[in-house]
Design a protein around this motif. Structure first.
Motif, PDB file in Angstrom:
ATOM      1  N   HIS A   1      -9.420  -9.252  -2.853  1.00  0.00           N
ATOM      2  CA  HIS A   1      -9.954  -8.716  -1.596  1.00  0.00           C
ATOM      3  C   HIS A   1      -9.899  -7.185  -1.590  1.00  0.00           C
ATOM      4  N   LEU A   2      -8.765  -6.628  -2.014  1.00  0.00           N
ATOM      5  CA  LEU A   2      -8.601  -5.174  -2.009  1.00  0.00           C
ATOM      6  C   LEU A   2      -9.539  -4.496  -3.002  1.00  0.00           C
ATOM      7  N   LEU A   3      -9.771  -5.136  -4.137  1.00  0.00           N
ATOM      8  CA  LEU A   3     -10.602  -4.512  -5.166  1.00  0.00           C
ATOM      9  C   LEU A   3     -12.091  -4.586  -4.855  1.00  0.00           C
ATOM     10  N   LYS A   4     -12.489  -5.335  -3.843  1.00  0.00           N
ATOM     11  CA  LYS A   4     -13.903  -5.399  -3.466  1.00  0.00           C
ATOM     12  C   LYS A   4     -14.380  -4.069  -2.893  1.00  0.00           C
ATOM     13  N   SER A   5     -13.485  -3.311  -2.293  1.00  0.00           N
ATOM     14  CA  SER A   5     -13.826  -2.016  -1.718  1.00  0.00           C
ATOM     15  C   SER A   5     -13.668  -0.928  -2.786  1.00  0.00           C
ATOM     16  N   ASP A   6     -14.718  -0.139  -2.992  1.00  0.00           N
ATOM     17  CA  ASP A   6     -14.643   0.949  -3.977  1.00  0.00           C
ATOM     18  C   ASP A   6     -13.548   1.950  -3.627  1.00  0.00           C
ATOM     19  N   ALA A   7     -13.436   2.278  -2.346  1.00  0.00           N
ATOM     20  CA  ALA A   7     -12.424   3.247  -1.911  1.00  0.00           C
ATOM     21  C   ALA A   7     -11.016   2.705  -2.155  1.00  0.00           C
ATOM     22  N   MET A   8     -10.798   1.434  -1.828  1.00  0.00           N
ATOM     23  CA  MET A   8      -9.471   0.853  -2.015  1.00  0.00           C
ATOM     24  C   MET A   8      -9.156   0.705  -3.503  1.00  0.00           C
ATOM     25  N   ARG A   9     -10.145   0.340  -4.308  1.00  0.00           N
ATOM     26  CA  ARG A   9      -9.941   0.232  -5.749  1.00  0.00           C
ATOM     27  C   ARG A   9      -9.487   1.574  -6.309  1.00  0.00           C
ATOM     28  N   LYS A  10     -10.145   2.658  -5.870  1.00  0.00           N
ATOM     29  CA  LYS A  10      -9.781   3.999  -6.332  1.00  0.00           C
ATOM     30  C   LYS A  10      -8.352   4.344  -5.929  1.00  0.00           C
ATOM     31  N   ARG A  11      -7.980   4.056  -4.675  1.00  0.00           N
ATOM     32  CA  ARG A  11      -6.615   4.347  -4.203  1.00  0.00           C
ATOM     33  C   ARG A  11      -5.571   3.559  -4.985  1.00  0.00           C
ATOM     34  N   LEU A  12      -5.853   2.290  -5.233  1.00  0.00           N
ATOM     35  CA  LEU A  12      -4.891   1.459  -5.959  1.00  0.00           C
ATOM     36  C   LEU A  12      -4.704   1.949  -7.392  1.00  0.00           C
ATOM     37  N   LEU A  13      -5.797   2.300  -8.050  1.00  0.00           N
ATOM     38  CA  LEU A  13      -5.685   2.802  -9.416  1.00  0.00           C
ATOM     39  C   LEU A  13      -4.944   4.130  -9.461  1.00  0.00           C
ATOM     40  N   GLU A  14      -5.190   5.011  -8.488  1.00  0.00           N
ATOM     41  CA  GLU A  14      -4.473   6.279  -8.421  1.00  0.00           C
ATOM     42  C   GLU A  14      -2.987   6.054  -8.177  1.00  0.00           C
ATOM     43  N   ALA A  15      -2.659   5.125  -7.299  1.00  0.00           N
ATOM     44  CA  ALA A  15      -1.256   4.827  -6.996  1.00  0.00           C
ATOM     45  C   ALA A  15      -0.545   4.258  -8.229  1.00  0.00           C
ATOM     46  N   ARG A  16      -1.238   3.425  -8.973  1.00  0.00           N
ATOM     47  CA  ARG A  16      -0.643   2.822 -10.163  1.00  0.00           C
ATOM     48  C   ARG A  16      -0.336   3.877 -11.216  1.00  0.00           C
ATOM     49  N   GLU A  17      -1.159   4.908 -11.307  1.00  0.00           N
ATOM     50  CA  GLU A  17      -0.967   5.962 -12.302  1.00  0.00           C
ATOM     51  C   GLU A  17       0.043   7.018 -11.862  1.00  0.00           C
ATOM     52  N   ARG A  18       0.359   7.056 -10.589  1.00  0.00           N
ATOM     53  CA  ARG A  18       1.276   8.050 -10.052  1.00  0.00           C
ATOM     54  C   ARG A  18       2.664   7.880 -10.671  1.00  0.00           C
ATOM     55  N   GLN A  19       3.285   8.970 -11.056  1.00  0.00           N
ATOM     56  CA  GLN A  19       4.599   8.930 -11.696  1.00  0.00           C
ATOM     57  C   GLN A  19       5.741   9.236 -10.724  1.00  0.00           C
ATOM     58  N   GLU A  20       5.474  10.034  -9.703  1.00  0.00           N
ATOM     59  CA  GLU A  20       6.537  10.392  -8.765  1.00  0.00           C
ATOM     60  C   GLU A  20       6.654   9.312  -7.693  1.00  0.00           C
ATOM     61  N   GLY A  21       7.761   9.321  -7.029  1.00  0.00           N
ATOM     62  CA  GLY A  21       7.973   8.349  -5.966  1.00  0.00           C
ATOM     63  C   GLY A  21       9.431   8.321  -5.564  1.00  0.00           C
ATOM     64  N   VAL A  22       9.739   7.458  -4.640  1.00  0.00           N
ATOM     65  CA  VAL A  22      11.105   7.306  -4.151  1.00  0.00           C
ATOM     66  C   VAL A  22      11.586   5.926  -4.589  1.00  0.00           C
ATOM     67  N   PRO A  23      12.773   5.855  -5.193  1.00  0.00           N
ATOM     68  CA  PRO A  23      13.292   4.551  -5.610  1.00  0.00           C
ATOM     69  C   PRO A  23      13.420   3.593  -4.413  1.00  0.00           C
ATOM     70  N   PHE A  24      13.144   2.336  -4.662  1.00  0.00           N
ATOM     71  CA  PHE A  24      13.183   1.315  -3.618  1.00  0.00           C
ATOM     72  C   PHE A  24      14.535   1.279  -2.900  1.00  0.00           C
ATOM     73  N   GLU A  25      15.612   1.363  -3.650  1.00  0.00           N
ATOM     74  CA  GLU A  25      16.953   1.336  -3.052  1.00  0.00           C
ATOM     75  C   GLU A  25      17.148   2.506  -2.094  1.00  0.00           C
ATOM     76  N   THR A  26      16.626   3.667  -2.423  1.00  0.00           N
ATOM     77  CA  THR A  26      16.725   4.843  -1.552  1.00  0.00           C
ATOM     78  C   THR A  26      15.983   4.603  -0.248  1.00  0.00           C
ATOM     79  N   VAL A  27      14.818   4.012  -0.333  1.00  0.00           N
ATOM     80  CA  VAL A  27      14.029   3.717   0.865  1.00  0.00           C
ATOM     81  C   VAL A  27      14.783   2.744   1.765  1.00  0.00           C
TER      82      VAL A  27
END
Length: 70
Positions: free
Chosen positions: A37-63
């Protein structure tokens, strides 16, 4: 998980009417449906692929600690 874990429900005529499957398989199916469902939208597909490639973030335990959940 094998197909032996799946049980079929039939009526008195032998026609298949339903299925019983392990919850793990059901969750996997739901995740696939949501991803599709999410990949049907071009905009959402782009966001998901960008998020997957992102290296920075906050560890789950910290959140969890920051949200007061741990």
């Amino acid at each position: 998980m094998s197909t032996a874990d799946v049980q079929y429900i039939s009526d008195e005529h032998g026609d298949l009417k339903g299925v019983i499957l392990p919850i793990a398989l059901w969750r996997e199916i739901l995740a696939e449906i949501e991803t599709h469902h999410l990949l049907k939208s071009d905009a959402m597909r782009k966001r998901l692929l960008e998020a997957r490639e992102r290296q920075e973030g906050v560890p789950f335990e910290t959140v969890l600690v920051q949200l007061g959940l741990k």
